[in-house]
Design a protein around this motif. Structure first.
Motif, PDB file in Angstrom:
ATOM      1  N   HIS A 166       0.297  33.480  15.652  1.00  0.00           N
ATOM      2  CA  HIS A 166      -0.296  33.464  16.990  1.00  0.00           C
ATOM      3  C   HIS A 166       0.779  33.549  18.075  1.00  0.00           C
ATOM      4  CE1 HIS A 166      -4.336  31.511  15.659  1.00  0.00           C
ATOM      5  NE2 HIS A 166      -3.874  32.374  14.765  1.00  0.00           N
ATOM      6  N   PRO A 245      -7.088  29.965  24.122  1.00  0.00           N
ATOM      7  CA  PRO A 245      -7.020  31.256  23.425  1.00  0.00           C
ATOM      8  C   PRO A 245      -5.985  32.161  24.091  1.00  0.00           C
ATOM      9  CG  PRO A 245      -8.977  31.153  24.788  1.00  0.00           C
ATOM     10  CD  PRO A 245      -8.366  29.782  24.833  1.00  0.00           C
ATOM     11  N   ASN A 247      -4.989  36.105  24.898  1.00  0.00           N
ATOM     12  CA  ASN A 247      -5.514  37.468  24.976  1.00  0.00           C
ATOM     13  C   ASN A 247      -4.461  38.358  25.638  1.00  0.00           C
ATOM     14  OD1 ASN A 247      -7.156  39.697  24.922  1.00  0.00           O
ATOM     15  ND2 ASN A 247      -8.494  39.026  26.596  1.00  0.00           N
ATOM     16  N   LYS A 252      -4.364  42.301  20.600  1.00  0.00           N
ATOM     17  CA  LYS A 252      -5.357  41.561  19.852  1.00  0.00           C
ATOM     18  C   LYS A 252      -5.563  40.172  20.447  1.00  0.00           C
ATOM     19  CE  LYS A 252      -6.127  39.636  15.229  1.00  0.00           C
ATOM     20  NZ  LYS A 252      -5.556  39.505  13.854  1.00  0.00           N
ATOM     21  N   LYS A 253      -6.807  39.705  20.457  1.00  0.00           N
ATOM     22  CA  LYS A 253      -7.130  38.388  20.992  1.00  0.00           C
ATOM     23  C   LYS A 253      -7.043  37.344  19.877  1.00  0.00           C
ATOM     24  CE  LYS A 253     -10.641  35.826  23.584  1.00  0.00           C
ATOM     25  NZ  LYS A 253     -11.970  35.892  24.244  1.00  0.00           N
ATOM     26  N   TYR A 254      -6.512  36.167  20.231  1.00  0.00           N
ATOM     27  CA  TYR A 254      -6.386  35.056  19.278  1.00  0.00           C
ATOM     28  C   TYR A 254      -7.158  33.854  19.813  1.00  0.00           C
ATOM     29  CZ  TYR A 254      -2.608  37.786  17.205  1.00  0.00           C
ATOM     30  OH  TYR A 254      -1.872  38.778  16.613  1.00  0.00           O
ATOM     31  N   ASN A 255      -7.755  33.108  18.898  1.00  0.00           N
ATOM     32  CA  ASN A 255      -8.559  31.950  19.300  1.00  0.00           C
ATOM     33  C   ASN A 255      -7.717  30.798  19.835  1.00  0.00           C
ATOM     34  OD1 ASN A 255     -10.970  33.213  18.563  1.00  0.00           O
ATOM     35  ND2 ASN A 255     -10.778  32.527  16.429  1.00  0.00           N
ATOM     36  N   SER A 257      -3.328  29.473  20.667  1.00  0.00           N
ATOM     37  CA  SER A 257      -1.920  29.844  20.773  1.00  0.00           C
ATOM     38  C   SER A 257      -1.127  29.186  19.645  1.00  0.00           C
ATOM     39  CB  SER A 257      -1.356  29.412  22.125  1.00  0.00           C
ATOM     40  OG  SER A 257      -1.248  27.991  22.179  1.00  0.00           O
TER      41      SER A 257
END
Length: 429
Positions: A166, A245, A247, A252-255, A257
């Motif tokens: 992440h 999160p 973005n 790509k987006k991550y839920n 950090s």
């Protein structure tokens, strides 16, 4: 018996606890960074929270330090309270203490002066790290909320952990480090498109930090193995950034950090819970013997062994490595060889003493990023051969032996001939 057992566990816990002083700008930081502080408490830290300008602040009493570690989450402090100052904190590190400091956009001259004592330079007040390519989509417009890829972390699992996926959220000022200082570590850096400047203003002069030289988190391990970490972002350790999160713009987006995993790893390293080594038993002797002699003789075969252990939790376990070296030194190294892992925690080297006598040293130095420095020196004497130890007949000297004996034989024959001829002549007369 049960009461005694519980008491022993309690006493062991008390004595194992590390006392840590936490200096804050205000008490609200204790709440906004509660997850980070809870993590420290779970690791066995006894946290003492104080406001940075509290008039009753002290680090030591009667020559003894009250704390093992110091956390400064007070970027806005104009002057430390009590008996604490920049010189006091510097001496604390000189005496083996560890410190973690976090700054932000409004870092004062006091924190900036403290940073320079350890080879870091924090950008001036009001500046932020800006990246127009790697910013988070939640940024408010100046691109100061940046998403940093894990590849920008230092390649040292002991410091930052391993297998990070992440991205990291960062919102703070930039640092630069003294590139000529071998003790300084660039723990986290910005991308090639980042720079440190005042948001919302035209760039009219060269920024203090540009590209990969923009350091976001810097570390230092002093020669006495005291550790220091400076972060340009106080928010990096906040609950908000831990659970937010990520973005990245165009990515790509991550839920969530990776801030929590990295901050936990950094805190374990800076407070000497990771990467701590020690030297144990040392032995050296001639090959085939068990005990060291009073002096070695040139060209003898020697066996050297040293034990190296690593701290894991509250236990010392054998250290495993294949890059530990030994030098046999008389001013300059005459022998440099690798120490091979032996049984348990031992490392062993076999080598032949050079054909030179004098006072030598077995010198083992180990300096690997993330680990405490190790240095051990053992002095020994190396003498020349005794007169009874020299080889009597050397193959290379056979021509000289032959010439000497042939000369002796020639003299003998000449003497016999001379004497015989003289006697014969006398009788004839």
């Amino acid at each position: 018996m049960k009461i005694l057992y519980i008491s022993l566990i309690f006493l062991g816990t008390v004595f194992a606890r590390k006392e840590t002083l936490v200096l804050l700008d205000n008490s609200a930081i204790k709440e906004t960074h509660s997850v980070f502080f809870k993590s420290l408490a779970d690791q066995g830290h006894g946290l003492t929270f104080k406001i940075a300008d509290d008039a009753g602040l002290v680090l030591s009493k009667y020559g003894d330090y009250l704390y093992d570690n110091l956390i400064i989450f007070a970027p806005g402090v104009e002057e430390f309270g009590g008996s604490i100052g920049v010189d006091t904190i510097t001496k604390f590190v000189d005496d083996g203490g560890n410190i973690l400091v976090a700054a932000n956009h409004e870092t004062t001259d006091t924190i900036r002066e403290l940073a320079t004592e350890f080879g870091f330079e924090i950008d001036e007040e009001g500046t932020s790290v800006i990246d127009h390519h790697s910013f988070d989509s939640n940024d408010k417009g100046h691109h100061t909320l940046i998403a940093v890829e894990p590849k920008n972390l230092i390649e040292a699992p002991m410091i930052v952990g391993s297998r990070h996926v992440h991205p990291l959220l960062y919102d703070g000022t930039g640092l630069v480090v003294d590139s000529e200082n071998p003790l300084v570590l660039e723990v986290l850096t910005g991308d090639s498109t980042s720079y440190s400047y005042k948001p919302g203003t035209y760039v009219t002069e060269t920024p203090l930090a540009i590209g990969r030289k923009t350091v976001l988190i810097a570390g230092l391990q002093a020669r006495n193995n005291a550790r220091v970490v400076f972060s340009g972002s106080l928010d990096f350790f906040s609950d908000k950034f831990f659970g937010s999160p990520v973005n990245p713009h165009g990515g790509k987006k991550y839920n969530s950090s990776g801030n929590k995993a990295v901050s936990d790893a950094i805190s374990r390293w800076v407070f000497k819970e990771e990467g701590v080594l020690r030297v144990g038993k040392i032995n050296h002797h001639k090959a085939g013997e068990q005990h060291p002699p009073s002096a070695y003789t040139i060209s003898e075969d020697v066996v050297y062994s040293i034990e190296i252990e690593k701290l894991e939790g509250d236990k010392w376990v054998p250290f495993n490595a294949n890059d530990v070296q030994l030098e046999f030194v008389r001013i300059d190294p005459f022998v440099r060889t690798s120490l091979v892992k032996g049984p348990g925690s031992s490392f062993v080297a076999h080598f032949k003493i050079p054909d030179i006598y004098g006072v030598f040293q077995f010198k083992m130095e180990y300096a690997k990023v993330g680990y405490t420095f190790l240095k051990n020196v053992t002095q020994v004497s190396v003498r020349p051969l005794q007169h009874t130890q020299y080889e009597r007949f050397i193959t290379a000297a056979y021509p000289y032996y032959f010439s000497a004996f042939s000369m002796m034989a020639g003299v003998l024959v000449f003497s016999f001939a001379f004497t015989h001829l003289k006697d014969t002549k006398s009788k004839s007369d």
